[in-house]
Enzyme design. Structure first.
Site, short mmCIF file in Angstrom:
data_model
loop_
_atom_site.label_atom_id
_atom_site.label_comp_id
_atom_site.label_asym_id
_atom_site.label_seq_id
_atom_site.Cartn_x
_atom_site.Cartn_y
_atom_site.Cartn_z
N LEU A 17 1.25 -1.36 0.16
CA LEU A 17 -0.18 0.48 -0.09
C LEU A 17 1.08 1.15 0.13
CD1 LEU A 17 -2.72 -0.95 2.49
CD2 LEU A 17 -2.67 -1.32 -0.15
N CYS A 18 2.38 1.19 -0.54
CA CYS A 18 2.95 2.32 -0.99
C CYS A 18 2.92 2.75 -2.11
CB CYS A 18 4.19 1.20 -0.89
SG CYS A 18 5.78 3.13 -0.43
N GLY A 19 3.15 4.78 -2.10
CA GLY A 19 3.34 5.10 -3.32
C GLY A 19 4.45 4.13 -4.43
#
Length: 162
Positions: free
Chosen positions: A41-43
């Protein structure tokens, strides 16, 4: 007996595998290995696609990517099954992945403690540790270095086995 981590090659470590069993870096000795701490769930999660491309492009030349999901930066899914499903459904990953693993602090996995002894610590997700076929650290790149960047390609091609 005192064990000096810095004297060990990275190939001396093993992880719990994402889908059960053990992922032993000793089994990868003789190959160039890119170990990447990841998060779903990271950029930077879109880097999974580039990592898969590297794995496919160089896999038959003695190269492997190893993904190490971690929640140290609070951006991982809740359990190993969710991570495995996310990686398969969204990216079709075929490279080895570990179970969710601490990569920083006192609870860091021994591989990441070894990296810290080398002067390198993940400061965010998608940090990349490139190991030569003998298990020695060649380069450590941060999140902003994309898997398919010239810098990464050059480093990988420079350590592929003959």
């Amino acid at each position: 007996m005192f064990l000096c981590l810095s004297a060990l090659p990275a190939s001396a470590f093993e992880f719990d595998a994402l889908e059960g069993g053990t992922l032993d870096l000793t089994d990868l000795r003789g190959q160039a290995v890119l170990v990447v701490n990841t998060a779903s769930l990271c950029g930077f999660t879109d880097q999974y696609a580039g990592l898969q491309t590297l794995h496919e492009r160089y896999g038959d030349r003695g190269f492997t990517v190893v993904g190490v999901p971690s929640d140290d930066f609070r951006q991982e899914l809740s359990d190993d099954a969710a991570v495995a499903e996310f990686c398969e459904v969204n990216y079709g990953l075929t490279f080895p992945m570990t179970a969710i693993t601490p990569v920083t602090g006192d609870d860091a996995h021994p591989f990441y403690a070894w990296l810290a002894d080398q002067g390198e610590r993940p400061r965010w997700n998608f940090n990349k540790a490139l190991l030569d076929p003998e298990g020695q650290l060649v380069t450590f790149e941060g999140s902003s270095t994309r898997p398919l960047s010239r810098k990464m390609i050059s480093a990988i091609e420079g350590v592929l086995p003959e």
